[in-house]
Design an enzyme around this catalytic site. Structure first.
Site, PDB file in Angstrom:
ATOM      1  N   TYR A 122       0.772  -1.243   0.000  1.00  0.00           N
ATOM      2  CA  TYR A 122       0.000   0.000   0.000  1.00  0.00           C
ATOM      3  C   TYR A 122       0.803   1.292   0.000  1.00  0.00           C
ATOM      4  O   TYR A 122       0.248   2.358  -0.207  1.00  0.00           O
ATOM      5  CB  TYR A 122      -0.994  -0.009   1.177  1.00  0.00           C
ATOM      6  CG  TYR A 122      -2.113  -1.004   0.943  1.00  0.00           C
ATOM      7  CD1 TYR A 122      -3.156  -0.707   0.077  1.00  0.00           C
ATOM      8  CD2 TYR A 122      -2.097  -2.256   1.542  1.00  0.00           C
ATOM      9  CE1 TYR A 122      -4.166  -1.626  -0.170  1.00  0.00           C
ATOM     10  CE2 TYR A 122      -3.098  -3.183   1.296  1.00  0.00           C
ATOM     11  CZ  TYR A 122      -4.124  -2.853   0.441  1.00  0.00           C
ATOM     12  OH  TYR A 122      -5.124  -3.765   0.184  1.00  0.00           O
ATOM     13  N   PHE A 403     -10.362  -4.398  11.305  1.00  0.00           N
ATOM     14  CA  PHE A 403     -11.520  -4.170  10.409  1.00  0.00           C
ATOM     15  C   PHE A 403     -11.159  -4.569   9.004  1.00  0.00           C
ATOM     16  O   PHE A 403     -10.001  -4.842   8.729  1.00  0.00           O
ATOM     17  CB  PHE A 403     -11.965  -2.700  10.452  1.00  0.00           C
ATOM     18  CG  PHE A 403     -10.900  -1.712  10.095  1.00  0.00           C
ATOM     19  CD1 PHE A 403     -10.688  -1.334   8.760  1.00  0.00           C
ATOM     20  CD2 PHE A 403     -10.095  -1.157  11.078  1.00  0.00           C
ATOM     21  CE1 PHE A 403      -9.697  -0.416   8.442  1.00  0.00           C
ATOM     22  CE2 PHE A 403      -9.093  -0.241  10.765  1.00  0.00           C
ATOM     23  CZ  PHE A 403      -8.900   0.128   9.434  1.00  0.00           C
TER      24      PHE A 403
HETATM   25  C1  LIG Z   1      -7.198  -3.487   3.316  1.00  0.00           C
HETATM   26  C2  LIG Z   1      -7.208  -4.930   2.893  1.00  0.00           C
HETATM   27  O1  LIG Z   1      -8.252  -5.467   2.690  1.00  0.00           O
HETATM   28  S1  LIG Z   1      -5.742  -5.751   2.727  1.00  0.00           S
HETATM   29  C3  LIG Z   1      -6.098  -7.221   1.813  1.00  0.00           C
HETATM   30  C4  LIG Z   1      -5.506  -7.239   0.438  1.00  0.00           C
HETATM   31  N1  LIG Z   1      -5.916  -8.505  -0.221  1.00  0.00           N
HETATM   32  C5  LIG Z   1      -5.167  -9.638  -0.164  1.00  0.00           C
HETATM   33  O2  LIG Z   1      -4.084  -9.697   0.388  1.00  0.00           O
HETATM   34  C6  LIG Z   1      -5.810 -10.867  -0.790  1.00  0.00           C
HETATM   35  C7  LIG Z   1      -4.821 -11.621  -1.689  1.00  0.00           C
HETATM   36  N2  LIG Z   1      -4.216 -10.762  -2.728  1.00  0.00           N
HETATM   37  C8  LIG Z   1      -4.931 -10.164  -3.705  1.00  0.00           C
HETATM   38  O3  LIG Z   1      -6.165 -10.238  -3.772  1.00  0.00           O
HETATM   39  C9  LIG Z   1      -4.158  -9.397  -4.756  1.00  0.00           C
HETATM   40  O4  LIG Z   1      -2.911 -10.013  -4.945  1.00  0.00           O
HETATM   41  C10 LIG Z   1      -3.912  -7.907  -4.387  1.00  0.00           C
HETATM   42  C11 LIG Z   1      -5.250  -7.217  -4.130  1.00  0.00           C
HETATM   43  C12 LIG Z   1      -3.037  -7.784  -3.145  1.00  0.00           C
HETATM   44  C13 LIG Z   1      -3.167  -7.239  -5.563  1.00  0.00           C
HETATM   45  O5  LIG Z   1      -4.022  -7.190  -6.689  1.00  0.00           O
HETATM   46  P1  LIG Z   1      -3.416  -7.052  -8.184  1.00  0.00           P
HETATM   47  O6  LIG Z   1      -4.559  -6.735  -9.071  1.00  0.00           O
HETATM   48  O7  LIG Z   1      -2.589  -8.249  -8.488  1.00  0.00           O
HETATM   49  O8  LIG Z   1      -2.467  -5.794  -8.027  1.00  0.00           O
HETATM   50  P2  LIG Z   1      -1.964  -4.838  -9.233  1.00  0.00           P
HETATM   51  O9  LIG Z   1      -1.695  -5.693 -10.439  1.00  0.00           O
HETATM   52  O10 LIG Z   1      -2.909  -3.727  -9.419  1.00  0.00           O
HETATM   53  O11 LIG Z   1      -0.603  -4.314  -8.635  1.00  0.00           O
HETATM   54  C14 LIG Z   1      -0.351  -2.959  -8.374  1.00  0.00           C
HETATM   55  C15 LIG Z   1       1.041  -2.860  -7.815  1.00  0.00           C
HETATM   56  O12 LIG Z   1       1.085  -3.491  -6.524  1.00  0.00           O
HETATM   57  C16 LIG Z   1       2.098  -4.508  -6.524  1.00  0.00           C
HETATM   58  N3  LIG Z   1       1.599  -5.608  -5.685  1.00  0.00           N
HETATM   59  C17 LIG Z   1       0.447  -6.273  -5.835  1.00  0.00           C
HETATM   60  N4  LIG Z   1       0.332  -7.201  -4.881  1.00  0.00           N
HETATM   61  C18 LIG Z   1       1.433  -7.127  -4.119  1.00  0.00           C
HETATM   62  C19 LIG Z   1       1.895  -7.841  -2.972  1.00  0.00           C
HETATM   63  N5  LIG Z   1       1.177  -8.833  -2.425  1.00  0.00           N
HETATM   64  N6  LIG Z   1       3.065  -7.471  -2.425  1.00  0.00           N
HETATM   65  C20 LIG Z   1       3.793  -6.471  -2.973  1.00  0.00           C
HETATM   66  N7  LIG Z   1       3.393  -5.756  -4.063  1.00  0.00           N
HETATM   67  C21 LIG Z   1       2.244  -6.099  -4.629  1.00  0.00           C
HETATM   68  C22 LIG Z   1       2.233  -4.918  -7.949  1.00  0.00           C
HETATM   69  O13 LIG Z   1       3.498  -5.517  -8.198  1.00  0.00           O
HETATM   70  C23 LIG Z   1       2.104  -3.570  -8.653  1.00  0.00           C
HETATM   71  O14 LIG Z   1       3.324  -2.876  -8.506  1.00  0.00           O
HETATM   72  P3  LIG Z   1       3.798  -1.654  -9.447  1.00  0.00           P
HETATM   73  O15 LIG Z   1       3.132  -0.428  -8.889  1.00  0.00           O
HETATM   74  O16 LIG Z   1       5.266  -1.620  -9.258  1.00  0.00           O
HETATM   75  O17 LIG Z   1       3.341  -1.993 -10.832  1.00  0.00           O
END
Ligand SMILES: CC(=O)SCCNC(=O)CCNC(=O)[C@H](O)C(C)(C)COP(=O)(O)OP(=O)(O)OC[C@H]1O[C@@H](n2cnc3c(N)ncnc32)[C@H](O)[C@@H]1OP(=O)(O)O
Length: 403
Positions: A122, A403
């Site tokens: 984030y 949350f």
């Molecule tokens: C507040 C909350 O609810 S926290 C919960 C978050 N959800 C989860 O952890 C559930 C499991 N994970 C997921 O659903 C997905 O992997 C997500 C939501 C974390 C990421 O979704 P994606 O659509 O793959 O992310 P997206 O492709 O938009 O990536 C955006 C950027 O974040 C980075 N990123 C995405 N996931 C991660 C991660 N787990 N760790 C580090 N970086 C990440 C990507 O590399 C990308 O980087 P860039 O800016 O250098 O290009």
């Protein structure tokens, strides 16, 4: 990404959203979890990402009120339920959701806050780690220092209704000066914290009340060759006086069958740490707590107070790759702990990212420590130290609530 669109979700979208979240977190689906989720969905503003007609990701925000420095309650978007279906990851879906969510939050809440599932996600969206929390374990029977005073009025186990009545009675006064606490008037808290089934072998929420406070906790059964080794997991323990707090902790530490009392969201300065005769009895692991994002920079900086600040007149040069309306130079003047923020063309005193301002917003993380990590450029000698003092709080901020 060309075929991905986003839109607000309505009641008809709930079941698909719930399924995406369950798949995202590798959780099993159940009717009970779906109905609890439906109730929470009714309180949230949820956003979905679609591949054609198929919902493949989403995020939500709850309208809450957070205590910020100066003991002021301000509206905050509590961001939660972020997930992208496993087959659609790393194609920019989360990025699209975050941009759209923040655009929609503008004008509704000066700040957003979330718990990060993984610490690397984030920062790029302008969130900074603003509180810390402690995983704390204290063995049964651990003794207090002889000078710890205990309010000897009895602690009683009660049912959930009476426990929640005790929360309603005590929480407002206790939360009032606790930076990082949410005010508590709401169903989402009850659904998520109290009514959800316990994870990892933990049972339902139990309530212990004292005239000066309450403890909500869950029991995890355990039997070893030497006998019982239960763990009690503190969901929330809050009291209006140190003596009532000591009574509630003492009560939990003396429950039969139990080997250890554990907190997953204790404060860095959790009072029990200074009550133990042998402080090493408390095992601690410190992790990040809530991450804060300034949605509307001037509204955010003026919605908190600066109790530790002397007079400040500085220009902040702010980068914000996701919310361009925050980027650029801002003149920050603080007098008597109150800030005024206006656009400026003057030479900057410091240059920093909006995520750094999020990290220091609750007064825990300091600008000084970010500066020493090379994250902040100081253009006017002494400005960083002056600003660091101004943003700091007198007690580590803490969020006891998941949350
Ligand atoms: C507040 C909350 O609810 S926290 C919960 C978050 N959800 C989860 O952890 C559930 C499991 N994970 C997921 O659903 C997905 O992997 C997500 C939501 C974390 C990421 O979704 P994606 O659509 O793959 O992310 P997206 O492709 O938009 O990536 C955006 C950027 O974040 C980075 N990123 C995405 N996931 C991660 C991660 N787990 N760790 C580090 N970086 C990440 C990507 O590399 C990308 O980087 P860039 O800016 O250098 O290009």
């Amino acid at each position: 990404m060309a075929d991905i669109s986003t839109r607000d979700l309505g009641p008809a979208d709930h079941d698909a959203f719930h399924s995406v979240l369950k798949a995202s977190f590798l959780d099993a689906e159940s009717d009970e979890a779906r109905e609890r989720s439906r109730a929470e969905f009714g309180h949230a503003r949820s956003l979905g990402a679609f591949d054609g007609d198929e919902l493949i990701g989403g995020c939500a925000a709850l309208d809450r009120t957070l205590i910020v420095p100066g003991a002021t309650g301000v509206p905050v978007a509590a961001v939660t339920n972020v997930g992208v279906a496993p087959g659609h990851r790393r194609r920019g879906v989360l990025r699209a959701l975050m941009r759209e969510q923040l655009r929609g939050l503008r004008g509704r809440a000066p700040i957003a806050a979330l718990y990060a599932s993984e610490g690397g996600i984030y920062g790029r969206f302008g969130y900074g780690p603003a509180t810390q929390q402690v995983r704390l374990a204290v063995p049964r029977g651990a003794r207090f220092r002889p000078d710890v005073a205990i309010d000897e009025r009895p602690v009683r186990e009660v049912g959930l209704d009476r426990g929640l009545a005790a929360v309603a009675e005590h929480h407002p006064a206790i939360a009032a000066d606790r930076v990082g606490w949410f005010t508590r008037h709401d169903e989402p808290w009850r659904l998520r914290t109290v009514e959800a089934p316990g994870r990892g072998g933990q049972g339902p929420v139990r309530c212990a009340v004292h005239p000066g406070g309450y403890a909500l906790y869950r029991a995890e059964h355990g039997w070893g060759l030497r006998g019982p080794s239960y763990a009690l997991h503190v969901t929330e323990l809050a009291a209006e006086t140190p003596q009532a707090y000591a009574a509630l902790v003492r009560y939990l530490l003396d429950v039969d069958l139990v080997a250890e009392v554990r907190w997953s969201h204790a404060a860095v300065d959790e009072p029990v740490l200074a009550m133990l005769a042998d402080p090493r009895q408390a095992l601690r692991e410190v992790t990040d707590g809530i991450w804060v994002r300034l949605v509307d920079l001037p509204a955010a900086l003026t919605s908190r107070r600066y109790p530790m600040a002397g007079p400040v007149d500085a220009v902040l040069d702010v980068t914000d790759a996701v919310c361009p309306w925050n980027a650029g130079r801002w003149r920050l003047r603080i007098a008597d702990g109150v800030a005024e923020v206006t656009r400026s063309e003057a030479a900057p005193s410091v240059a920093l990212d909006v995520a750094d301002l999020g990290a220091v917003h609750l007064g825990g993380t300091t600008l000084g420590e970010l500066g020493r990590a090379g994250r902040i450029a100081e253009h006017s000698p002494g400005a960083l130290q002056q600003l660091s003092r101004a943003f700091a709080g007198d007690r580590p901020p803490h969020c006891p609530e998941q949350f």
